[in-house]
Design a protein around this motif. Sequence first.
Motif, PDB file in Angstrom:
ATOM      1  N   VAL A   5       0.883  -1.252  -0.039  1.00  0.00           N
ATOM      2  CA  VAL A   5      -0.020  -0.002   0.180  1.00  0.00           C
ATOM      3  C   VAL A   5       0.854   1.403  -0.182  1.00  0.00           C
ATOM      4  O   VAL A   5       0.509   2.166  -0.799  1.00  0.00           O
ATOM      5  N   LYS A  21      -4.472   6.624   2.009  1.00  0.00           N
ATOM      6  CA  LYS A  21      -4.388   5.364   2.416  1.00  0.00           C
ATOM      7  C   LYS A  21      -5.455   4.491   1.913  1.00  0.00           C
ATOM      8  O   LYS A  21      -5.233   3.368   1.180  1.00  0.00           O
ATOM      9  N   GLU A  22      -6.753   4.967   1.894  1.00  0.00           N
ATOM     10  CA  GLU A  22      -7.906   4.331   1.456  1.00  0.00           C
ATOM     11  C   GLU A  22      -7.819   3.937  -0.099  1.00  0.00           C
ATOM     12  O   GLU A  22      -7.914   2.922  -0.473  1.00  0.00           O
ATOM     13  N   ILE A  23      -7.527   4.965  -0.873  1.00  0.00           N
ATOM     14  CA  ILE A  23      -7.632   4.735  -2.182  1.00  0.00           C
ATOM     15  C   ILE A  23      -6.460   3.742  -2.670  1.00  0.00           C
ATOM     16  O   ILE A  23      -6.696   2.902  -3.413  1.00  0.00           O
ATOM     17  N   THR A  25      -5.135   1.493  -0.854  1.00  0.00           N
ATOM     18  CA  THR A  25      -5.322   0.097  -0.293  1.00  0.00           C
ATOM     19  C   THR A  25      -6.304  -0.706  -1.195  1.00  0.00           C
ATOM     20  O   THR A  25      -6.100  -1.689  -1.689  1.00  0.00           O
ATOM     21  N   THR A  26      -7.464   0.069  -1.811  1.00  0.00           N
ATOM     22  CA  THR A  26      -8.335  -0.672  -2.911  1.00  0.00           C
ATOM     23  C   THR A  26      -7.449  -0.786  -3.936  1.00  0.00           C
ATOM     24  O   THR A  26      -7.413  -2.012  -4.729  1.00  0.00           O
ATOM     25  N   LEU A  29      -4.971  -3.752  -3.479  1.00  0.00           N
ATOM     26  CA  LEU A  29      -5.918  -5.154  -3.277  1.00  0.00           C
ATOM     27  C   LEU A  29      -6.546  -5.686  -4.555  1.00  0.00           C
ATOM     28  O   LEU A  29      -6.355  -6.901  -4.980  1.00  0.00           O
ATOM     29  N   LYS A  32      -3.813  -7.158  -6.434  1.00  0.00           N
ATOM     30  CA  LYS A  32      -3.392  -8.484  -5.970  1.00  0.00           C
ATOM     31  C   LYS A  32      -4.519  -9.490  -6.453  1.00  0.00           C
ATOM     32  O   LYS A  32      -4.417 -10.893  -6.565  1.00  0.00           O
ATOM     33  N   CYS A 202     -16.798  -6.179  -8.346  1.00  0.00           N
ATOM     34  CA  CYS A 202     -15.962  -5.182  -8.376  1.00  0.00           C
ATOM     35  C   CYS A 202     -15.698  -4.799  -7.001  1.00  0.00           C
ATOM     36  O   CYS A 202     -16.495  -5.228  -5.975  1.00  0.00           O
ATOM     37  N   LEU A 203     -14.589  -4.313  -6.707  1.00  0.00           N
ATOM     38  CA  LEU A 203     -14.128  -3.905  -5.394  1.00  0.00           C
ATOM     39  C   LEU A 203     -14.620  -2.515  -5.500  1.00  0.00           C
ATOM     40  O   LEU A 203     -14.846  -1.814  -6.437  1.00  0.00           O
ATOM     41  N   HIS A 204     -15.025  -1.983  -4.408  1.00  0.00           N
ATOM     42  CA  HIS A 204     -15.772  -0.530  -4.229  1.00  0.00           C
ATOM     43  C   HIS A 204     -14.940   0.688  -3.789  1.00  0.00           C
ATOM     44  O   HIS A 204     -14.311   0.238  -2.712  1.00  0.00           O
ATOM     45  N   LEU A 205     -14.789   1.810  -4.590  1.00  0.00           N
ATOM     46  CA  LEU A 205     -14.089   2.649  -3.913  1.00  0.00           C
ATOM     47  C   LEU A 205     -14.765   4.155  -4.075  1.00  0.00           C
ATOM     48  O   LEU A 205     -15.045   4.472  -5.194  1.00  0.00           O
ATOM     49  N   TYR A 206     -15.004   4.626  -3.089  1.00  0.00           N
ATOM     50  CA  TYR A 206     -15.889   6.056  -3.058  1.00  0.00           C
ATOM     51  C   TYR A 206     -14.649   6.984  -2.625  1.00  0.00           C
ATOM     52  O   TYR A 206     -13.868   6.995  -1.486  1.00  0.00           O
TER      53      TYR A 206
END
Lengths: 302, 456
Positions: A5, A21-23, A25-26, A29, A32, A202-206
């Motif tokens: 990350v 960090k949030e962005i 991390t997504t 992940l 990966k 999908c993974l979700h990113l807000y």
Amino acid sequence: MFQSVDQAIASLEKEKYICSKEIATTVYLAMKMEKPILVEGPAGVGKTELGKVIASSLGMDLLRLQCYEGLDEAKALYEWEYAKQLLYTQILKDMLGSMLSNEKTLADAVKKLSGEEDVFFSDKFLLPRPILMSIMSKKPTLLLIDEIDKSDSEFEAFLLEFLSDFQVSIPEIGTVRAAIKPFVLLTSNNAREMSDALKRRCLHLYIDYPSQELEEKIVTLKVPECSSHLVRELVKSVHAIRALQLKKEPSISETLDWAKALAILGRDVLDAETAMDTLNLILKYEKDIELVKKNAGKVFVH
Amino acid sequence: MISAYVSHKKINKKFYDFIDILKDAGVPVSTAETLDLFTALGHVGFDDRHVFRQTLRTSLVKDYTDIPVFDRCFDAFFGKKGPAKGSDLPSAVAGAMEMESLRDEGLSEQDLDSLTALLDDFIESLDDAIFFERTYQEILTLFLEDPVVASSSGALGMIIFNTRSRGQHGPMGDSGQRPDETINLNQVMLRQISRRVDERKIGTQIKDREQYLLNKFIYQLKPDEVKEMKELVRRFGQKLKNRISLRKKRVKHGGIDVKRTIRKNLQFGGTPFKIYHKDRKIDRPQLVVLCDISGSVNQYSRFMLLLTYTLQSLFSKVRTFAFISNMVEITPLFMEMNPDTALNSIFGDTDFTYGWGSNYGRCFNMFVREYSDSLTSKTTVLVLGDARNNNQDPGLESFIKITERTRNVFWLNPEKRHLWDWNDSIASIYREQCTEMREVNSFIDLSEFIDKLFTR
Ligand SMILES: Nc1ncnc2c1ncn2[C@@H]1O[C@H](COP(=O)(O)OP(=O)(O)OP(=O)(O)O)[C@@H](O)[C@H]1O
Ligand SMILES: [Mg+2]
């Protein structure tokens, strides 16, 4: 691929993109896990930019599919090159003629001809569009499906097979599977809700507006001519302005425009007068400008 | 990383518990998302709180309107503080460490494991009713008396037996055992139980609170509840909007368009290779909202207007009017500012009154005179008010004109049905002219009504 990350944060910063960090991390992940990301958030928070900088940071090819109402498979996946097919039939007319000369009836001729159909529906005549391109590519590729909320739900349904298996079925050729799975980013402005089926894949990113600290970093990075003192005051004001009840909040690009303008004007502090005169750089609506002026005492330091 | 004595299985269970809590709170989580979470957890450590939280959020929450609820659940379940040294599963670890202290009472590793398992199984088996109605001490007593627990053997069995009899004989029991041992066990188990019970309630409590507010009679909301409601209305309204727009997408295509299909397929000798469907027109009603904003009903009008503007994009056109004894168009205010600010400026305004009290008749007359252009055969009119006309002229002629020129007129009346027509209420006079007059009490009533507008 990013190794961690923190490394993702550092690499994207080299591309002049500051992410939380949030962005990171997504993004980390999703790579990966080989899953697409659905990115949502207000206008101008860097959703599209995120796709671009990941691609440039990792040296991936960037393919962009801009969505709009009426976007269909022909524009997103592939088309047959009719003109080329026609040209070839013209050129090969004689050859076709002699090939069919032995056939007695029309039905026989059609039968013979359809045996050769494969020649005309092979990848020589296939015109790949971004999705197919991303699958056929021999290089690591980032596919940016931008503003998916503008497309029709039929198109969304069509995407499902691709998003879960990174493959598509072409009736004349068969199933095409990606040798190297493309990294897929979908962005949406929430004009409409995406289906559960799409979201499951999908993974979700807000992405929301950045914190003051991050926005200061962004401005410093992108408008280095702006003094650090000015950056701090300006970002603080932008955040105070966003907290007002506006019709349209200033986005990151507006903050950047403002910073550039003030730097050109040679300002080192953000005095209320200069700020008022330049408000139209960050606010679109007259009413919003008036509202900020009314609240000047709260919004500006000087 | 996680201390060795908290096994993998126990940690996995923590995540399943957390997912249950999210579901309790009304955040949907599918199997696919659960699997994603476990895959994702294999790629990150737990030592950075931001990373850990985002790993859960990005794999479990797919609707951004659920993010605030996720955050509340996360804080309650995993603790609010920054990264704990060594681990970010404070409650799992704190719980395990607390159990560890029982070693001093002569319990072996195995005993501790079986005690933990007993507690887990016991809590799992309890009904919600018990969680919400019994005290921790009562639940502990139930635990100690559970036949499976009571039949434990060895050192564990002894300690459980002693704790139980101690409880029965009061704190100064005469069982002859060292008192400090049982006190310690009693306290540890009480804390274990309270921790588990509290955890299990997190989601349900959030959901219950929401339901409580949404269903509460609007006029009974206290000021701080009104504040909480505004946030909720936005979230709930967003969800309602998403749901309605998804539903509309689904019906967008009507049945097969036979004419068009045949015509288009003539080139294939009439064999229908390609089927054409009727494009069903998306039904986006035009809305006119007339809100009584006099003291008795103004809280209803606020929420109605807030909801209307959250859902604005579902309608092809929305015009809003507020009245007491003057009818005033307030549409422009909502175009300029967000609904909440607009509402404040409306209610601060004074030109709604002319003379004393609500005057529906005067307002309907004014409406027909000045705003008739808003009425078309595609318009749905919503009137929100208690029809208390202070014994003045009902303006029935004007009201009938409104009904004649529009598709539907619905009247939402915040007053109890049995009070309609009491005193100065002239509900029935209007009701006879409306498509429907219905009683609305809570926000849920308002939103259910709006929801129905789109299925009619
Ligand atoms: N985190 C960031 N770091 C650096 N620059 C940023 C960042 N976020 C946004 N920007 C800048 O803001 C501009 C707007 O970003 P972008 O176009 O990606 O927004 P968007 O979210 O895609 O908006 P829209 O929803 O309107 O498409 C970009 O040109 C970029 O320069
Ligand atoms: Mg964009």
